[in-house]
Scaffold this active site. Structure first.
Site, mmCIF file in Angstrom:
data_model
loop_
_atom_site.group_PDB
_atom_site.id
_atom_site.type_symbol
_atom_site.label_atom_id
_atom_site.label_comp_id
_atom_site.label_asym_id
_atom_site.label_seq_id
_atom_site.Cartn_x
_atom_site.Cartn_y
_atom_site.Cartn_z
ATOM 1 N N LYS A 221 0.832 -1.200 0.000
ATOM 2 C CA LYS A 221 0.000 0.000 0.000
ATOM 3 C C LYS A 221 0.869 1.255 0.000
ATOM 4 C CE LYS A 221 -4.263 -2.187 1.077
ATOM 5 N NZ LYS A 221 -5.314 -2.601 1.985
ATOM 6 N N ARG A 261 -2.684 -10.438 4.490
ATOM 7 C CA ARG A 261 -3.019 -10.548 3.050
ATOM 8 C C ARG A 261 -1.892 -9.884 2.267
ATOM 9 N NH1 ARG A 261 -5.261 -7.298 -0.799
ATOM 10 N NH2 ARG A 261 -6.706 -8.241 -2.280
HETATM 11 N N1 PMM Z 1 -7.114 -4.494 0.347
HETATM 12 C C1 PMM Z 1 -7.369 -4.548 -0.978
HETATM 13 C C2 PMM Z 1 -8.272 -5.499 -1.485
HETATM 14 N N2 PMM Z 1 -8.901 -6.367 -0.672
HETATM 15 N N3 PMM Z 1 -9.297 -7.192 1.478
HETATM 16 C C3 PMM Z 1 -9.089 -7.128 2.788
HETATM 17 N N4 PMM Z 1 -9.750 -7.967 3.630
HETATM 18 N N5 PMM Z 1 -8.234 -6.235 3.361
HETATM 19 C C4 PMM Z 1 -7.542 -5.326 2.591
HETATM 20 O O1 PMM Z 1 -6.790 -4.525 3.156
HETATM 21 C C5 PMM Z 1 -7.758 -5.356 1.181
HETATM 22 C C6 PMM Z 1 -8.654 -6.318 0.658
HETATM 23 C C7 PMM Z 1 -6.709 -3.579 -1.902
HETATM 24 O O2 PMM Z 1 -5.441 -3.965 -2.208
HETATM 25 P P1 PMM Z 1 -4.996 -4.727 -3.552
HETATM 26 O O3 PMM Z 1 -5.331 -3.838 -4.706
HETATM 27 O O4 PMM Z 1 -3.573 -4.896 -3.340
HETATM 28 O O5 PMM Z 1 -5.702 -6.024 -3.634
#
Ligand code: PMM
Length: 289
Positions: A221, A261
């Site tokens: 992020k 994650r």
């Molecule tokens: N962040 C993203 C997408 N899905 N799900 C959860 N549970 N927590 C998060 O912080 C989260 C998520 C956005 O990030 P990406 O574009 O790297 O997937």
């Protein structure tokens, strides 16, 4: 609930690793690299083989300002990847705010629903999850990507996120979700600026006050990309933020969180093995008495 998901939900001895597979043309963290169907399938398997406990498949970008795909388009993106991973024995979570997408993915074998809106984006999501009894990850959310940054206003971000997530937990349990199958997430970067994210990173152990397993999504992020950069410089590109991501994974594991994650599974798996091994060498308190 699948046996694999049940075992993972009950896991408290180590922090689990959820690997990210974004089948989107515009995800901020991997720039749509895995959008083409063949690339998406191959990447999904790489993430699984790198040692992810859970593989999180998503077809909607949540980057600030992102436009939403149609339900059909979201399903077209995720369905083949979910099926393929399930066939290969992965525990799959479906990253979606839509009940219809969650339902189809679960029919295809997805074991967990990961909803960044915590059920607030689609009124059909929570009743369906309650009925289906599928494990559910609810994130702290204040609105869709198009306007979430204007809602990044807090006087005490830790207190307010804990309060709002606690209210959401109570609402979800009142709606019939099983406490044993509910995971909460502070939602780093969602209606939060860098200062807010850092305040939450500094307060990870407090998330246990919510009484549910906690997932943390710090991977790649923007707040990590700004570290060590002058104010006027652009942040480090997302794929170059894995060292910082690994540090956040270690912090999460030291705080005893349930799962992280991440995009680069291998680095987090290796770093968490260090924490896990050190924790196993803690003196046995019972034996000392
Ligand atoms: N962040 C993203 C997408 N899905 N799900 C959860 N549970 N927590 C998060 O912080 C989260 C998520 C956005 O990030 P990406 O574009 O790297 O997937």
């Amino acid at each position: 609930m699948s046996a694999g998901a049940a075992e993972l939900l009950a896991q408290r001895d180590r922090t689990l690793v959820m690997g990210v597979v974004n089948v989107t043309p515009d995800s901020f963290s991997d720039g749509g690299e895995w959008f083409e169907p063949v690339a998406a399938l191959g990447h999904g398997r790489e993430v699984f083989e790198a040692g992810a406990d859970i593989v999180d498949v998503g077809g909607e970008s949540t980057r600030p300002g992102a436009e939403r795909p149609s339900v059909e388009e979201e399903l077209r993106r995720v369905a083949p990847v979910v099926s393929d991973l399930v066939e290969h024995g992965a525990v799959v979570s479906i990253d979606t705010m839509r009940a219809e997408v969650a339902r189809v993915a679960v029919e295809l074998g997805a074991a967990i629903v990961n909803d960044v809106s915590g059920g607030l984006a689609d009124p059909e999501m929570v009743p369906w999850v309650a009925e289906a009894g599928v494990p559910y990850i609810a994130m702290h959310w204040r609105g869709h990507s198009t306007h979430m940054q204007s809602r990044a206003i807090y006087t005490d971000v830790v207190g307010e996120v804990l309060y709002e997530l606690g209210v959401r937990r109570d609402e979800l349990l009142a709606a019939g979700l099983d406490a044993e199958r509910l995971v909460l997430d502070p939602g780093l970067g969602f209606a939060k600026n860098a200062e807010h994210n850092w305040a939450l990173m500094a307060a990870l152990p407090e998330l246990h006050d919510l009484g549910q397993p906690i997932l943390l999504g710090a991977s790649r992020k923007a707040f990590l990309g700004r570290l060590g950069r002058a104010e006027h410089d652009s942040p480090r590109p997302a794929p170059e933020r894995d060292l910082e991501t690994t540090a956040t994974s270690v912090m999460a594991a030291m705080a005893g969180l349930w799962c992280v994650r991440v995009h680069d599974v291998a680095s987090t798996v290796r770093a968490l093995a260090v924490v896990e091994t050190a924790v196993r060498h803690l003196p046995d308190e019972d034996a000392a008495q």
